[in-house]
Design an enzyme around this catalytic site. Structure first.
Site, mmCIF file in Angstrom:
data_model
loop_
_atom_site.group_PDB
_atom_site.id
_atom_site.type_symbol
_atom_site.label_atom_id
_atom_site.label_comp_id
_atom_site.label_asym_id
_atom_site.label_seq_id
_atom_site.Cartn_x
_atom_site.Cartn_y
_atom_site.Cartn_z
ATOM 1 C CG ASP A 191 -59.829 35.371 -37.502
ATOM 2 O OD1 ASP A 191 -60.361 36.390 -37.024
ATOM 3 O OD2 ASP A 191 -59.960 34.330 -37.174
ATOM 4 C CG HIS A 214 -60.587 35.497 -33.269
ATOM 5 N ND1 HIS A 214 -60.750 34.957 -34.463
ATOM 6 C CD2 HIS A 214 -61.338 34.516 -32.219
ATOM 7 C CE1 HIS A 214 -61.495 33.589 -34.374
ATOM 8 N NE2 HIS A 214 -61.698 33.357 -33.183
ATOM 9 C CB SER A 248 -61.694 29.855 -33.461
ATOM 10 O OG SER A 248 -62.915 30.650 -33.798
HETATM 11 C C1 NAG Z 1 -59.741 29.008 -38.628
HETATM 12 O O1 NAG Z 1 -60.850 28.921 -38.635
HETATM 13 C C2 NAG Z 1 -61.528 28.900 -37.326
HETATM 14 C C3 NAG Z 1 -63.070 28.630 -37.417
HETATM 15 O O2 NAG Z 1 -63.592 28.486 -38.511
HETATM 16 C C4 NAG Z 1 -61.275 30.196 -36.915
HETATM 17 O O3 NAG Z 1 -61.757 30.714 -35.818
HETATM 18 C C5 NAG Z 1 -59.915 30.383 -36.857
HETATM 19 O O4 NAG Z 1 -59.524 31.708 -36.473
HETATM 20 C C6 NAG Z 1 -59.037 30.153 -38.011
HETATM 21 N N1 NAG Z 1 -57.584 30.240 -38.077
HETATM 22 C C7 NAG Z 1 -56.809 30.292 -39.195
HETATM 23 C C8 NAG Z 1 -55.563 30.128 -38.716
HETATM 24 O O5 NAG Z 1 -57.073 30.540 -40.022
#
Ligand code: NAG
Ligand code: NAG
Ligand code: NAG
Ligand code: NAG
Ligand code: NAG
Length: 801
Positions: A152, A228, A588
């Site tokens: 991310d 995010h 997400s």
């Molecule tokens: C998990 O995946 C989602 C969407 O695919 C993403 O937006 C989110 O940031 C992720 N969260 C983690 C904890 O990895």
């Protein structure tokens, strides 16, 4: 016989590697970042450093054979994927890419595309209790020792969510060593990584190589300047943190779904302003690294590309990367996308991905709008700071527009459209423009001197209310829409309110209306919940119509979680605020919830395959809301269906004891690819370069998926095969199945399991009757029960002739 689904694939059959190649029109000489994909490595699942070196050399060798020299190859190579994914990323022109595509061993060559990155109350809503005895948290030991990777925007490591107080040593399965690519804050003494946040890496080479977007050396860090990644990582695996709140709403304890899990951050997204700053070549490298590091769950936050053809399976970095992860027993959880409610918008539709849609929880952040004529409406709000008993002048954005602004632009309060002399000191009404984030309107309202903003949904946003970190006090309210069952929908108290607004849109002068706004408060226990989020992407699955997607839904509306201190809550440059927590929207967020739940299941059952974990969560999901009625869509009078929620809304407590699971392994996916008509050589390439013979007896419909989708039924009956694995006590399960207008026979209809992990196979015989309307989807279900556990699969059928 056999499913006529096969017909769909026949014309997609790809007979040589070449056809996997996706090349845009040739533009001579311009170098772009291409990914050359070569399947799996012959070195198998546990490479030594010599193996990896040899793999990289073979990549140079291949590239040199096209470019003429080893030096040139070194110059243009961006990544060599030498661990689990076999291939490389390089700056090439189209002609060079086309030549490489013809080489033996090359499965596909495609442009590295750019992707965009797509809590407190939500866990209680899912039935988890910190101090209870028997919820999924206790059974799954709070996800202890499960390692969750987040690909991310990075992480803000100093937050309390990532404190490691009370954690034991890093689990020995972690092979990522002490790599912690995070800068220390100026006065910080402690190491940014610890026993909780066990690793952090960044992947920026493709981003920098393609855009000439050189990142300052000081920014070469996995630190999150967008928010995010921190938000989603703490939703999946954050500690319990007391006193979480934003703007004084949402008080409570923030935590992740697996609050004791270990987490690792892989930063692949680089620009807070530009949403499309995550490069596929960087993502693929992050996945290769995460597999190598020994993580259990990869939560992939970047939006998938809309796949349109079967070839996309091998020209899509997310699809490829997740295949390799799953073949190494790592569960990949990814979001369905935020492009709903349009049908066929679901992304990440490959059968080896766990694909998650979004819905509401039973907590609202609310403010009540009261007009001077007595009409009232409830909206979503994080903050209203106006005195609640004072009335303020009201103006529509279209009435307050600058002379040079169009009505079209002004209604959305786009930048530079509002006239300060008309709007200042008033409450202005704007139309919501963004689906999951809409904060630019608030900035324009503030700049024009408005005291507050009312943000009205467009039709496509229905009654999904987003409480957002706006720069002026604001309240988001539902689309004024048609009718509505006001007793069902507590969002507006006085339906006739809408006449006020319709009568004046646009551009007649606003009547002299004044407005009062109540303080934003937290309301818990709202009904109905869950309700589908309007923006959650919907099925049917365009590229694999026989696989129902999304798989499940989970909380994704108004989710409170930890946030980066390096980003403003709105991500607007003009926003100077910094908070430890923020409320965000989107699939997400729901995806992170499911990663957390999967972490609990994994901790309880460390040997389960990714498919078994997914099955447990899917077959125990519910299609009912907290009034025990069918889950509604975000639009009046619409009930949601399997194309919206897949198997339904997750129920983690039940997922811990599923009774039976539909299991799948690498070989099943390879057979599925055979049945889908993919080239045998390409499929062998995926199988650690070992010859894999497609036997022709496998059918797409027989993939042992926990849902059944037959989109091409004719007048003759179709038989589908499934196999159940017992993961509970011994017992007898009976089946019932129902789809309106179909006769469904289960053979045998009773299965007795005597041992743990015993497998039993059954047939589902589907005979559509002539009363079924052609080309219209019908929804039903298959349920196995031993009287205590319920193992449910949605059935979706469509008659074509
Ligand atoms: C998990 O995946 C989602 C969407 O695919 C993403 O937006 C989110 O940031 C992720 N969260 C983690 C904890 O990895
Ligand atoms: C949250 O807590 C603060 C301080 O403890 C309190 O003033 C506020 O009223 C609380 N808000 C809610 C919604 O409970
Ligand atoms: C709804 O609006 C009407 C005026 O248009 C008012 O008479 C009535 O009291 C309102 N009802 C509620 C519940 O606010
Ligand atoms: C209208 O003109 C003002 C300056 O008078 C400018 O700031 C604004 O950006 C213009 N708006 C549009 C939509 O062109
Ligand atoms: C399953 O079916 C058998 C035979 O009809 C019946 O005796 C048994 O009670 C059923 N079990 C459950 C759990 O419904």
């Amino acid at each position: 016989m056999g499913s006529s689904n096969n017909d769909y694939y026949l014309h997609l059959i790809v007979s040589s590697f070449l056809l996997f190649t996706f090349l845009p029109e040739t533009v001579h000489g311009i170098k772009k970042c291409y990914i050359v994909y070569m399947g799996a490595h012959s070195h198998g699942p546990s490479p030594t450093s010599l193996d990896m070196e040899a793999a990289t050399n073979s990549h140079y060798h291949l590239l040199a054979s096209v470019l003429g020299s080893h030096e040139k190859a070194k110059e243009v190579m961006i990544y060599s994927y030498n661990k689990h994914i076999n291939g490389f990323a390089a700056l090439l022109d189209d002609e060079e890419a086309a030549i490489i595509a013809k080489k033996q061993d090359v499965v596909s060559v495609f442009l590295s595309k750019e992707r965009k990155p797509q809590t407190t109350r939500s866990w209680e809503f899912l039935g988890l209790r910190r101090n209870a005895k028997n919820t999924a948290w206790q059974k799954g030991r709070f996800g202890e020792n499960t390692i969750i990777a987040n690909i991310d925007t990075g992480v803000w490591p100093e937050l309390r969510s990532f404190n490691d107080k009370g954690y034991g040593p890093v689990p020995s399965k972690w092979r990522g060593g002490n790599v912690c690519q995070l800068d220390k804050r100026p006065r910080s003494i402690r190491n940014p990584c610890n026993r909780k946040l066990i690793g952090a890496r960044y992947f920026s080479k493709a981003f920098e190589a393609t855009n000439g977007n050189i990142i300052k050396p000081s920014m070469h860090t996995a630190r999150d300047f967008e928010g995010h990644g921190t938000h989603t990582l703490s939703t999946a695996g954050g500690n319990f943190v007391e006193g979480a709140h934003v703007f004084a709403v949402g008080n409570g304890t923030a935590k992740g779904g697996s609050p004791r899990a270990r987490v690792a951050a892989y930063k692949v997204c680089w620009s807070p302003e530009d949403e499309k700053s995550c490069h596929e070549a960087d993502i693929l490298s992050a996945i290769d690294q995460a597999i190598s590091d020994g993580v259990d769950i990869i939560n992939l936050s970047v939006g998938g590309r809309q796949a349109v053809t079967a070839e996309d399976t091998f020209t899509d970095a997310v699809s490829i990367g997740s295949f390799h992860a799953v073949s190494r027993n790592i569960l990949i959880v990814a979001s369905a996308g935020n492009d709903g409610p349009t049908p066929q918008t679901v992304v990440n539709g490959a059968p080896w991905i766990f694909t998650i849609g979004a819905s509401t929880i039973d907590r609202d952040f609310r403010s009540i709008i009261t007009f001077s004529d007595g009409r009232q409406i409830q909206g979503g709000s994080l903050s209203v700071t106006l005195p609640p008993n004072q009335a303020f002048d009201f103006i529509l954005a279209t009435d307050g527009k600058l002379a040079n602004a169009t009505i079209q632009d002004a209604q959305f309060c786009r930048p530079g459209t509002l006239d300060r002399t008309k709007v200042a000191g008033k409450i202005v009404k704007c139309m919501r423009e963004g689906n999951i984030k809409s904060v630019v309107e608030g900035l324009e309202a503030r700049d024009a001197g408005a005291l507050a903003m009312l943000l009205e949904n467009q039709e496509k946003q229905g009654r999904t209310l987003s409480a957002e970190p706006q720069m002026v006090p604001s309240v988001n309210f539902r689309h004024r829409g048609s009718g509505g069952r006001s007793q069902d929908f507590p969002y507006f108290l006085n339906a006739s309110y809408y006449e006020v607004i319709t009568a004046t849109t646009p551009p007649s002068p606003t009547p002299s209306l004044t407005v009062k706004l109540s303080k934003a408060t937290t309301v818990i226990g709202t009904k109905p919940a869950p309700v589908m989020a309007s923006y959650s992407s919907r099925g049917p699955n365009k590229i694999q119509p026989s696989i129902l997607k999304p798989d499940v839904i989970a909380p994704g509306v108004n989710i409170l979680s930890s946030y980066s201190l390096g980003a403003s809550p709105s991500d607007l440059q003009q926003d100077r605020r910094r908070f430890e927590f923020n409320v965000l929207q989107g699939t997400s967020m729901s995806c992170s919830h499911v990663s957390g739940i999967a972490g609990l299941v994994k901790t309880r059952y460390p040997n389960w395959s990714p498919a078994a974990i997914r099955s447990a969560i899917m077959t125990t999901a519910t299609t009912r809301d907290n009034r025990n009625r069918p889950i509604q869509d975000a639009f009046d009078r619409d009930l949601a269906n399997s194309f919206d929620y897949g198997s339904g809304h997750v129920q983690p407590n039940l997922a811990m004891e599923p009774g039976l699971v539909y299991d799948l392994h690498l070989i099943d996916y390879l057979n599925f690819l055979c049945a889908s008509g993919y080239d045998q050589q390409a499929i062998s390439a995926l199988n650690f370069k070992r010859t894999f013979v497609c036997k022709g007896t496998h059918r797409i419909d027989d993939l042992n998926y926990p849902s059944i989708t037959l989109s091409n039924l004719g007048s003759s009956s179709v038989t589908v095969i499934r196999t159940l694995t017992n993961v509970g006590p011994s017992g007898t399960y009976n089946a019932t199945a129902k789809v309106d207008g179909c006769r469904i026979t289960i053979v045998p209809s009773s299965l007795t399991f005597k041992r743990m992990y015993e497998k039993k196979t059954f047939k589902v015989i589907v005979q559509a009757s002539s009363v079924i309307q052609l080309n219209k989807y019908q929804f039903g279900e298959l349920i196995w029960t031993d009287g205590k556990r319920r193992v449910r699969s949605p059935i979706t059928i469509r008659r074509r002739n």
